[in-house]
Design a protein around this motif. Structure first.
Motif, PDB file in Angstrom:
ATOM      1  N   ALA A 267       0.799  -1.226   0.000  1.00 54.93           N
ATOM      2  CA  ALA A 267       0.000   0.000   0.000  1.00 54.93           C
ATOM      3  C   ALA A 267       0.831   1.276   0.000  1.00 54.93           C
ATOM      4  O   ALA A 267       0.340   2.347  -0.372  1.00 54.93           O
ATOM      5  CB  ALA A 267      -0.951   0.000   1.195  1.00 54.93           C
ATOM      6  N   ASP A 268       2.100   1.200   0.420  1.00 55.18           N
ATOM      7  CA  ASP A 268       2.922   2.400   0.489  1.00 55.18           C
ATOM      8  C   ASP A 268       3.864   2.542  -0.703  1.00 55.18           C
ATOM      9  O   ASP A 268       4.667   3.482  -0.759  1.00 55.18           O
ATOM     10  CB  ASP A 268       3.739   2.406   1.776  1.00 55.18           C
ATOM     11  N   LYS A 269       3.766   1.632  -1.672  1.00 50.28           N
ATOM     12  CA  LYS A 269       4.693   1.647  -2.803  1.00 50.28           C
ATOM     13  C   LYS A 269       4.123   2.498  -3.943  1.00 50.28           C
ATOM     14  O   LYS A 269       2.935   2.436  -4.232  1.00 50.28           O
ATOM     15  CB  LYS A 269       4.948   0.217  -3.287  1.00 50.28           C
ATOM     16  N   PRO A 270       4.953   3.312  -4.631  1.00 48.44           N
ATOM     17  CA  PRO A 270       4.459   4.089  -5.763  1.00 48.44           C
ATOM     18  C   PRO A 270       3.836   3.193  -6.831  1.00 48.44           C
ATOM     19  O   PRO A 270       4.254   2.048  -7.021  1.00 48.44           O
ATOM     20  CB  PRO A 270       5.716   4.790  -6.289  1.00 48.44           C
ATOM     21  N   LEU A 271       2.831   3.748  -7.522  1.00 44.60           N
ATOM     22  CA  LEU A 271       2.107   3.002  -8.547  1.00 44.60           C
ATOM     23  C   LEU A 271       2.210   3.718  -9.885  1.00 44.60           C
ATOM     24  O   LEU A 271       2.136   4.954  -9.956  1.00 44.60           O
ATOM     25  CB  LEU A 271       0.619   2.902  -8.183  1.00 44.60           C
ATOM     26  N   LEU A 293      -6.604   3.016   0.538  1.00 41.62           N
ATOM     27  CA  LEU A 293      -5.608   2.404   1.414  1.00 41.62           C
ATOM     28  C   LEU A 293      -4.595   3.428   1.900  1.00 41.62           C
ATOM     29  O   LEU A 293      -4.134   3.375   3.040  1.00 41.62           O
ATOM     30  CB  LEU A 293      -4.907   1.259   0.679  1.00 41.62           C
ATOM     31  N   ASP A 294      -4.223   4.363   1.013  1.00 40.43           N
ATOM     32  CA  ASP A 294      -3.261   5.408   1.371  1.00 40.43           C
ATOM     33  C   ASP A 294      -3.522   6.635   0.500  1.00 40.43           C
ATOM     34  O   ASP A 294      -3.083   6.684  -0.654  1.00 40.43           O
ATOM     35  CB  ASP A 294      -1.830   4.918   1.174  1.00 40.43           C
ATOM     36  N   PRO A 295      -4.252   7.643   1.016  1.00 40.79           N
ATOM     37  CA  PRO A 295      -4.578   8.838   0.226  1.00 40.79           C
ATOM     38  C   PRO A 295      -3.353   9.605  -0.257  1.00 40.79           C
ATOM     39  O   PRO A 295      -3.449  10.405  -1.196  1.00 40.79           O
ATOM     40  CB  PRO A 295      -5.414   9.686   1.196  1.00 40.79           C
ATOM     41  N   GLN A 296      -2.186   9.373   0.374  1.00 38.34           N
ATOM     42  CA  GLN A 296      -0.971  10.085  -0.008  1.00 38.34           C
ATOM     43  C   GLN A 296      -0.099   9.289  -0.979  1.00 38.34           C
ATOM     44  O   GLN A 296       1.012   9.712  -1.304  1.00 38.34           O
ATOM     45  CB  GLN A 296      -0.143  10.407   1.247  1.00 38.34           C
ATOM     46  N   ARG A 297      -0.593   8.169  -1.461  1.00 37.48           N
ATOM     47  CA  ARG A 297       0.236   7.308  -2.307  1.00 37.48           C
ATOM     48  C   ARG A 297       0.613   8.006  -3.603  1.00 37.48           C
ATOM     49  O   ARG A 297      -0.211   8.674  -4.236  1.00 37.48           O
ATOM     50  CB  ARG A 297      -0.520   6.017  -2.623  1.00 37.48           C
ATOM     51  N   GLU A 298       1.850   7.847  -4.006  1.00 40.45           N
ATOM     52  CA  GLU A 298       2.344   8.429  -5.258  1.00 40.45           C
ATOM     53  C   GLU A 298       1.871   7.557  -6.428  1.00 40.45           C
ATOM     54  O   GLU A 298       2.234   6.387  -6.524  1.00 40.45           O
ATOM     55  CB  GLU A 298       3.869   8.496  -5.245  1.00 40.45           C
ATOM     56  N   ILE A 299       1.044   8.154  -7.308  1.00 39.31           N
ATOM     57  CA  ILE A 299       0.453   7.395  -8.413  1.00 39.31           C
ATOM     58  C   ILE A 299       0.553   8.199  -9.703  1.00 39.31           C
ATOM     59  O   ILE A 299       0.181   9.377  -9.753  1.00 39.31           O
ATOM     60  CB  ILE A 299      -1.028   7.047  -8.138  1.00 39.31           C
ATOM     61  N   ARG A 361      11.435   3.927 -11.420  1.00 38.85           N
ATOM     62  CA  ARG A 361      11.447   2.544 -11.919  1.00 38.85           C
ATOM     63  C   ARG A 361      11.231   1.532 -10.788  1.00 38.85           C
ATOM     64  O   ARG A 361      11.132   0.344 -11.036  1.00 38.85           O
ATOM     65  CB  ARG A 361      12.776   2.253 -12.622  1.00 38.85           C
ATOM     66  N   GLY A 362      11.155   2.003  -9.560  1.00 38.51           N
ATOM     67  CA  GLY A 362      10.912   1.107  -8.435  1.00 38.51           C
ATOM     68  C   GLY A 362       9.434   0.963  -8.107  1.00 38.51           C
ATOM     69  O   GLY A 362       9.085   0.300  -7.134  1.00 38.51           O
ATOM     70  N   ALA A 363       8.575   1.574  -8.919  1.00 41.24           N
ATOM     71  CA  ALA A 363       7.134   1.504  -8.684  1.00 41.24           C
ATOM     72  C   ALA A 363       6.583   0.131  -9.063  1.00 41.24           C
ATOM     73  O   ALA A 363       7.259  -0.682  -9.706  1.00 41.24           O
ATOM     74  CB  ALA A 363       6.425   2.590  -9.495  1.00 41.24           C
ATOM     75  N   ASP A 364       5.348  -0.133  -8.649  1.00 43.48           N
ATOM     76  CA  ASP A 364       4.605  -1.275  -9.167  1.00 43.48           C
ATOM     77  C   ASP A 364       3.856  -0.815 -10.409  1.00 43.48           C
ATOM     78  O   ASP A 364       3.242   0.267 -10.415  1.00 43.48           O
ATOM     79  CB  ASP A 364       3.613  -1.796  -8.116  1.00 43.48           C
ATOM     80  N   PHE A 365       3.889  -1.639 -11.465  1.00 42.29           N
ATOM     81  CA  PHE A 365       3.292  -1.289 -12.747  1.00 42.29           C
ATOM     82  C   PHE A 365       2.081  -2.184 -13.010  1.00 42.29           C
ATOM     83  O   PHE A 365       2.192  -3.406 -12.982  1.00 42.29           O
ATOM     84  CB  PHE A 365       4.306  -1.448 -13.878  1.00 42.29           C
ATOM     85  N   TYR A 366       0.944  -1.557 -13.303  1.00 40.09           N
ATOM     86  CA  TYR A 366      -0.270  -2.269 -13.695  1.00 40.09           C
ATOM     87  C   TYR A 366      -0.712  -1.714 -15.046  1.00 40.09           C
ATOM     88  O   TYR A 366      -0.804  -0.490 -15.216  1.00 40.09           O
ATOM     89  CB  TYR A 366      -1.394  -2.055 -12.678  1.00 40.09           C
ATOM     90  N   PHE A 367      -1.004  -2.603 -16.009  1.00 42.61           N
ATOM     91  CA  PHE A 367      -1.430  -2.105 -17.310  1.00 42.61           C
ATOM     92  C   PHE A 367      -2.409  -3.064 -17.972  1.00 42.61           C
ATOM     93  O   PHE A 367      -2.390  -4.271 -17.752  1.00 42.61           O
ATOM     94  CB  PHE A 367      -0.235  -1.817 -18.223  1.00 42.61           C
ATOM     95  N   CYS A 368      -3.288  -2.468 -18.775  1.00 45.81           N
ATOM     96  CA  CYS A 368      -4.338  -3.231 -19.445  1.00 45.81           C
ATOM     97  C   CYS A 368      -4.796  -2.444 -20.668  1.00 45.81           C
ATOM     98  O   CYS A 368      -4.942  -1.220 -20.602  1.00 45.81           O
ATOM     99  CB  CYS A 368      -5.510  -3.465 -18.489  1.00 45.81           C
TER     100      CYS A 368
END
Length: 411
Positions: A267-271, A293-299, A361-368
């Motif tokens: 939840a605290d990892k950039p997206l 989950l985290d309103p301050q999350r970097e997205i 580049r350390g973020a989690d990547f989601y794509f569709c």
């Protein structure tokens, strides 16, 4: 367990199946639909017409043959298949139908090359895989039926609201017709909608849930599917839902399924969320839930589409951006030049564009999104050596298809 002899025979057939895979699977589907027409409602005729279903099965068979002695590498694919089967209500009694037609197709396509030893080995291999899948599917059915508000099979839902999101996408808000509790879901999952055709048969389609979990409705956002070639029909279900499904009408829905879900443990990892066209539907759910989950999350949210008129959720995305300083939204338009600023740009997707947008580049990547979009994004992340545990995507077809496109551009 499979014997060493069976494993050796199946592995020895991998090159042949890779070479003749699509011929085999085309023959298989034609044969099965002729001999067992009762299974037709489980399959999407558009995917059959385009050949994507045949290519996906050919890739799965070849991968199974090549890795039958190391099934651990296929567990992700097995989970995807089990989730898809559970969404369509595939049951143990359907497996013998598929197995009989697959083995007959191997013999009919390969001729004398398909010896009794090969057929017997594949019969054992198919039975072994079927056992793995049916056990996992039984767990999914149990989880869905035993959860609060859960159910098994199809349940009637009533349309309570309908919103136009773009020129070709409409959102449908659906509540259980029985008025009882609604099962929650994981952001990124989909439901199966079952409708009755004019000939009295039923057909099913999967649609991603496009709102956050915890609401008292399910929202799906449906793209109107038009025929891409003259010989193919328009998408029956999507056009029916657009034109003939009105407030108060009911439709049958199966419980949420799917393994393309937000990992709540990070939840605290950039997206970085990247959508192509209607591929935005599961990602808007993931975005909303991540911020809960985290309103301050970097997205960073990138949406590639034709133009503003075809872009779903544009105002909703920018409203989220305006209230969350750590969220940045960028729209990439391929068709018309709307000018460029920090929030939008014009051109095809490319590695140069993604490199300019993505600094972490350390973020989690989601794509569709559609296949060309997926090929570009997948290729770029692979070229950047992003670890596989940071890469999450939903794609209909073998992963090998994502590796077949140069990194230069995509529509």
């Amino acid at each position: 367990m499979l014997t060493p002899e069976t494993i050796a025979i199946v592995k020895s057939t991998a090159p042949v199946l890779a070479e003749h895979g699509e011929l085999l699977t085309r023959h298989f589907y034609t044969r099965m639909f002729t001999h067992n027409p009762e299974v037709l409602p489980f399959f999407n005729p558009t995917n059959q017409h385009k050949g994507s279903q045949q290519r996906a099965l050919a890739g799965a068979i070849a991968a199974y043959a090549a890795n039958i002695d190391n099934l651990g590498v296929l567990m992700g694919a097995v989970e995807l298949i089990a989730q898809k089967h559970a969404s369509l209500m595939i049951k143990p009694e359907h497996y013998p139908i598929v197995g009989a037609n697959l083995l007959a197709s191997i013999r009919e396509v390969l001729g004398t090359a398909a010896t009794d030893d090969i057929i017997n080995a594949w019969a054992q291999a198919y039975g072994f895989l079927a056992d793995i899948l049916t056990k996992r599917e039984a767990e999914i059915y149990a989880d869905n039926s035993e959860a609060a508000g859960g159910w098994e099979g199809f349940r009637k839902f009533r349309l309570i609201r309908k919103e136009t999101e773009s020129l070709n996408i409409v959102s449908l808000y659906l509540q259980p017709a029985d008025g009882l509790q609604l099962k929650t879901f994981k952001p990124g999952q989909y439901v199966t909608v079952r409708v009755t055709l004019p000939n009295g048969m039923t057909t099913m389609r999967n649609y991603s849930l496009s709102d956050k979990p915890g609401m008292d409705w399910y929202r799906i956002s449906v793209k109107r599917e038009k025929a891409t070639v003259q010989s193919a029909p328009d998408g029956y279900v999507s056009n029916h839902l657009h034109d003939h499904f009105h407030i108060g009408d009911e439709v049958e829905i199966a419980p949420p399924c799917g393994e393309f879900c937000l990992d709540a443990s990070k939840a605290d990892k950039p997206l970085v969320l990247m959508a192509g066209g209607v591929g935005i539907t599961p990602l808007i759910s993931i975005l909303k839930n991540a911020l809960e989950l985290d309103p301050q999350r970097e997205i960073l949210f990138i949406h590639a589409c034709v133009d503003e008129e075809m872009q779903a959720f544009r105002q909703k995305l920018h409203s989220i951006e305006a209230t969350h300083p750590n969220v940045r939204v960028h729209s990439r338009y391929s068709d018309r030049d709307h000018g460029t600023d920090d929030t939008k740009s014009f051109g095809l997707l490319s590695e140069e564009f993604l490199d300019a947008q993505i600094s972490n580049r350390g973020a989690d990547f989601y794509f569709c999104g559609p296949k060309p979009f997926m090929q570009i994004v997948y290729g770029v992340l692979k070229n950047w050596n992003i670890p596989t545990d940071q890469v999450h995507f939903e794609f209909f077809g073998p992963v090998q298809d994502l590796e077949a496109q140069p990194l230069s551009n995509a529509a």
